[in-house]
Design a protein around this motif. Structure first.
Motif, PDB file in Angstrom:
ATOM      1  N   ILE A 263      26.026-100.617 -14.650  1.00  0.00           N
ATOM      2  CA  ILE A 263      25.679 -99.842 -13.459  1.00  0.00           C
ATOM      3  C   ILE A 263      25.386 -98.449 -13.979  1.00  0.00           C
ATOM      4  O   ILE A 263      26.235 -97.831 -14.601  1.00  0.00           O
ATOM      5  N   GLY A 264      24.184 -97.956 -13.757  1.00  0.00           N
ATOM      6  CA  GLY A 264      23.790 -96.695 -14.373  1.00  0.00           C
ATOM      7  C   GLY A 264      23.769 -96.863 -15.883  1.00  0.00           C
ATOM      8  O   GLY A 264      23.280 -97.844 -16.417  1.00  0.00           O
ATOM      9  N   GLU A 265      24.402 -95.926 -16.579  1.00  0.00           N
ATOM     10  CA  GLU A 265      24.401 -95.987 -18.043  1.00  0.00           C
ATOM     11  C   GLU A 265      25.585 -96.782 -18.590  1.00  0.00           C
ATOM     12  O   GLU A 265      25.653 -97.071 -19.766  1.00  0.00           O
ATOM     13  N   GLU A 266      26.524 -97.093 -17.704  1.00  0.00           N
ATOM     14  CA  GLU A 266      27.794 -97.682 -18.145  1.00  0.00           C
ATOM     15  C   GLU A 266      27.813 -99.195 -18.014  1.00  0.00           C
ATOM     16  O   GLU A 266      27.387 -99.734 -16.998  1.00  0.00           O
ATOM     17  N   GLY A 267      28.348 -99.853 -19.019  1.00  0.00           N
ATOM     18  CA  GLY A 267      28.623-101.281 -18.884  1.00  0.00           C
ATOM     19  C   GLY A 267      27.907-102.151 -19.891  1.00  0.00           C
ATOM     20  O   GLY A 267      27.010-101.701 -20.607  1.00  0.00           O
ATOM     21  N   GLY A 268      28.330-103.409 -19.945  1.00  0.00           N
ATOM     22  CA  GLY A 268      27.801-104.368 -20.912  1.00  0.00           C
ATOM     23  C   GLY A 268      26.446-104.914 -20.503  1.00  0.00           C
ATOM     24  O   GLY A 268      25.913-104.575 -19.452  1.00  0.00           O
ATOM     25  N   LYS A 269      25.899-105.749 -21.392  1.00  0.00           N
ATOM     26  CA  LYS A 269      24.556-106.259 -21.118  1.00  0.00           C
ATOM     27  C   LYS A 269      24.472-107.777 -21.266  1.00  0.00           C
ATOM     28  O   LYS A 269      23.438-108.309 -21.626  1.00  0.00           O
ATOM     29  N   VAL A 270      25.564-108.454 -20.974  1.00  0.00           N
ATOM     30  CA  VAL A 270      25.528-109.919 -20.993  1.00  0.00           C
ATOM     31  C   VAL A 270      24.808-110.434 -19.741  1.00  0.00           C
ATOM     32  O   VAL A 270      24.005-111.358 -19.800  1.00  0.00           O
ATOM     33  N   GLY A 271      25.078-109.819 -18.618  1.00  0.00           N
ATOM     34  CA  GLY A 271      24.414-110.171 -17.368  1.00  0.00           C
ATOM     35  C   GLY A 271      23.455-109.071 -16.956  1.00  0.00           C
ATOM     36  O   GLY A 271      23.411-108.019 -17.589  1.00  0.00           O
ATOM     37  N   PRO A 272      22.681-109.304 -15.886  1.00  0.00           N
ATOM     38  CA  PRO A 272      21.730-108.274 -15.446  1.00  0.00           C
ATOM     39  C   PRO A 272      22.429-107.025 -14.895  1.00  0.00           C
ATOM     40  O   PRO A 272      23.560-107.105 -14.423  1.00  0.00           O
ATOM     41  N   ALA A 273      21.735-105.890 -14.966  1.00  0.00           N
ATOM     42  CA  ALA A 273      22.261-104.645 -14.383  1.00  0.00           C
ATOM     43  C   ALA A 273      22.415-104.826 -12.879  1.00  0.00           C
ATOM     44  O   ALA A 273      21.649-105.553 -12.254  1.00  0.00           O
ATOM     45  N   LEU A 274      23.437-104.178 -12.328  1.00  0.00           N
ATOM     46  CA  LEU A 274      23.701-104.382 -10.902  1.00  0.00           C
ATOM     47  C   LEU A 274      23.400-103.137 -10.058  1.00  0.00           C
ATOM     48  O   LEU A 274      23.728-103.090  -8.879  1.00  0.00           O
ATOM     49  N   ASP A 275      22.737-102.151 -10.655  1.00  0.00           N
ATOM     50  CA  ASP A 275      22.417-100.897  -9.940  1.00  0.00           C
ATOM     51  C   ASP A 275      21.761-101.129  -8.585  1.00  0.00           C
ATOM     52  O   ASP A 275      21.981-100.397  -7.655  1.00  0.00           O
ATOM     53  N   ARG A 276      20.925-102.160  -8.538  1.00  0.00           N
ATOM     54  CA  ARG A 276      20.127-102.385  -7.329  1.00  0.00           C
ATOM     55  C   ARG A 276      20.556-103.640  -6.583  1.00  0.00           C
ATOM     56  O   ARG A 276      19.811-104.178  -5.759  1.00  0.00           O
ATOM     57  N   ALA A 277      21.780-104.093  -6.888  1.00  0.00           N
ATOM     58  CA  ALA A 277      22.283-105.320  -6.249  1.00  0.00           C
ATOM     59  C   ALA A 277      22.225-105.208  -4.720  1.00  0.00           C
ATOM     60  O   ALA A 277      21.965-106.188  -4.024  1.00  0.00           O
ATOM     61  N   GLY A 278      22.443-103.997  -4.198  1.00  0.00           N
ATOM     62  CA  GLY A 278      22.433-103.783  -2.753  1.00  0.00           C
ATOM     63  C   GLY A 278      21.090-104.075  -2.111  1.00  0.00           C
ATOM     64  O   GLY A 278      21.024-104.441  -0.938  1.00  0.00           O
ATOM     65  N   TYR A 279      20.018-103.906  -2.851  1.00  0.00           N
ATOM     66  CA  TYR A 279      18.694-104.262  -2.337  1.00  0.00           C
ATOM     67  C   TYR A 279      18.360-105.726  -2.601  1.00  0.00           C
ATOM     68  O   TYR A 279      17.752-106.395  -1.796  1.00  0.00           O
ATOM     69  N   ARG A 280      18.729-106.158  -3.795  1.00  0.00           N
ATOM     70  CA  ARG A 280      18.208-107.429  -4.282  1.00  0.00           C
ATOM     71  C   ARG A 280      18.987-108.655  -3.835  1.00  0.00           C
ATOM     72  O   ARG A 280      18.458-109.746  -3.766  1.00  0.00           O
ATOM     73  N   LEU A 281      20.289-108.495  -3.598  1.00  0.00           N
ATOM     74  CA  LEU A 281      21.122-109.675  -3.372  1.00  0.00           C
ATOM     75  C   LEU A 281      21.813-109.581  -2.022  1.00  0.00           C
ATOM     76  O   LEU A 281      22.283-108.509  -1.648  1.00  0.00           O
ATOM     77  N   ASN A 282      21.905-110.693  -1.327  1.00  0.00           N
ATOM     78  CA  ASN A 282      22.631-110.596  -0.058  1.00  0.00           C
ATOM     79  C   ASN A 282      24.104-110.961  -0.257  1.00  0.00           C
ATOM     80  O   ASN A 282      24.451-111.795  -1.088  1.00  0.00           O
ATOM     81  N   PRO A 283      24.989-110.271   0.483  1.00  0.00           N
ATOM     82  CA  PRO A 283      26.431-110.386   0.265  1.00  0.00           C
ATOM     83  C   PRO A 283      26.967-111.821   0.400  1.00  0.00           C
ATOM     84  O   PRO A 283      27.934-112.178  -0.280  1.00  0.00           O
ATOM     85  N   THR A 284      26.360-112.616   1.261  1.00  0.00           N
ATOM     86  CA  THR A 284      26.810-113.999   1.410  1.00  0.00           C
ATOM     87  C   THR A 284      26.575-114.757   0.103  1.00  0.00           C
ATOM     88  O   THR A 284      27.448-115.467  -0.399  1.00  0.00           O
ATOM     89  N   TRP A 285      25.397-114.569  -0.466  1.00  0.00           N
ATOM     90  CA  TRP A 285      25.099-115.210  -1.749  1.00  0.00           C
ATOM     91  C   TRP A 285      26.046-114.690  -2.835  1.00  0.00           C
ATOM     92  O   TRP A 285      26.616-115.464  -3.603  1.00  0.00           O
TER      93      TRP A 285
END
Ligand code: HEC
Ligand code: HEC
Length: 337
Positions: A263-285
């Motif tokens: 998230i931002g500059e911080e964190g690992g890179k095994v999975g995708p960045a989550l900076d934009r999770a609020g736009y891209r993913l719906n909470p139920t999913w």
């Protein structure tokens, strides 16, 4: 900072004669198969952090992580102090909230959030395979008798089945006797007359269920056939705000999601960045994904971390607030709306 790293209190490590010299050809064939499986699982679930041969800074995710960095699994003098069971327990533990108001953590307990658990992803047999492979990284052999443990669980289940069948027979006999006696006297059947047998049968059933579950945990992946229901995420705004705060905390202090996601500059890179999770993913999913990623994508590298309903809701609500501006590069595609 709380003492959430294991403080080692082992005494002298008791030397055990390696099993390999004592077992026959059948067993070592089994061991070879077991360690080939362990190697494959390690490559899929561990290598990004711990590296191919277990050395520091070998895994592509190593340098992106916060301290403590993934352990050097090739270090014999340190790894050698662990028993097979200790390594198993680390890989197959429940995640603990390491924040000051979080879970109680024992001095001898390993609870680093950025080392994920695989308890909810892999079978115990698979985890033992991985432990065997980890042993080989620091020049040791697995001493724990995996095949023996499996036999033990199979036998326990068989014996519980026999006991249950017998308890059922005894109960039916007692019930018939009570019923025959009531017929003879022309009165109602006295349930108390065979209550003891009913109780014994209930107890035998409970023991059979336990033995069945223990064997299933050993041989089968926990997410198999699991269907996560859609959550009810409706709540009042102040409750949602509180949950969101909790989710933000758990993301780091309990589940170490930051070990694999940026998230931002911080964190690992095994999975995708989550900076934009609020736009891209719906909470139920997101909720259903967090409860058990394998239920949605069996071979995903993201382990199921054992999030319960409340934790999954809290983290899903937190991810909904992540709405960074669009980056130059497109991001991943799993679960995109
Ligand atoms: C997201 C990165 C990550 C992944 C994936 C990961 N680990 Fe770790 N691992 C860590 C971190 C961080 C530590 C903590 C190091 C420390 O306490 O100094 C650790 C510690 C360990 C330890 C030492 C535990 C102890 O008691 O000190 C073992 C053993 C281990 N990992 C094995 C594995 C195995 C096997 C896998 C795959 C099934 C795995 N790890 C996957 C990050 C990871
Ligand atoms: C061991 C590394 C690891 C850990 C720990 C981890 N993830 Fe993941 N995560 C992944 C990987 C890899 C993917 C990509 C999944 C795939 O496509 O198979 C992923 C996918 C996701 C996705 C879907 C992302 C998208 O853009 O499609 C979300 C959301 C997510 N993770 C959230 C979390 C949260 C929240 C946590 C902590 C509770 C967490 N992850 C812990 C590795 C990890």
């Amino acid at each position: 900072m709380r003492a959430w790293r294991r403080i080692r209190v082992f005494g002298a490590v008791v030397g055990v004669v390696g099993l390999s010299g004592l077992i026959g050809a059948g067993c070592s064939m089994f061991q070879n198969e077991q360690s080939a499986k362990g190697k494959k699982l390690y490559a899929h679930y561990c290598m990004h952090c711990h590296g191919e041969t277990g050395k520091q800074n070998e895994g592509f995710n190593w340098s992106s992580m916060t301290d403590p960095k993934p352990k050097d699994l090739s270090n014999k003098s340190e790894m050698g102090t662990f028993k097979d069971e200790d390594i198993f327990a680390t890989i197959s533990r429940d995640m603990k909230d390491t924040s000051p108001n979080g879970d109680k953590i024992g001095d001898d307990e390993f609870a680093v959030p950025t080392m994920p658990t695989f308890k909810y992803t892999l079978s115990e047999e698979e985890i033992w395979g991985i432990v065997g492979y980890v042993r080989s990284l620091h020049g040791k052999k697995l001493e724990f008798n995996v095949e023996g443990r499996k036999k033990e669980l199979q036998e326990a289940k068989q014996s519980a089945e026999q006991k249950y069948t017998e308890a059922e027979r005894v109960e039916q006999e007692a019930e018939k006797k009570a019923s025959d006696e009531a017929d003879k006297k022309g009165v109602e059947v006295d349930d108390n007359a065979y209550a003891k047998e009913v109780q014994a049968m209930g107890q035998a059933k409970k023991e059979l269920d336990q033995a069945t579950a223990a064997l299933a945990n050993f041989t089968t992946r926990p997410g198999k056939g699991l269907n996560i229901a859609r959550p009810d995420l409706s709540m009042k705004p102040d409750a949602a705000a509180k949950m969101t705060e909790i989710g933000k905390q758990l993301y780091v202090t309990k589940y170490g999601c930051n070990g694999c996601h940026k998230i931002g500059e911080e964190g690992g890179k095994v999975g995708p960045a989550l900076d934009r999770a609020g736009y891209r993913l719906n909470p139920t999913w997101v909720y259903r994904w967090l409860r058990n990623p394998q239920a949605m994508k069996p071979d995903t590298r993201m382990p199921a971390l054992g999030l319960n309903d409340a934790d999954a809701k809290a983290v899903a609500l937190y991810l909904k607030t992540l709405r960074a501006p669009k980056p130059d590069k497109p991001l991943g595609k799993v679960g995109e709306e």
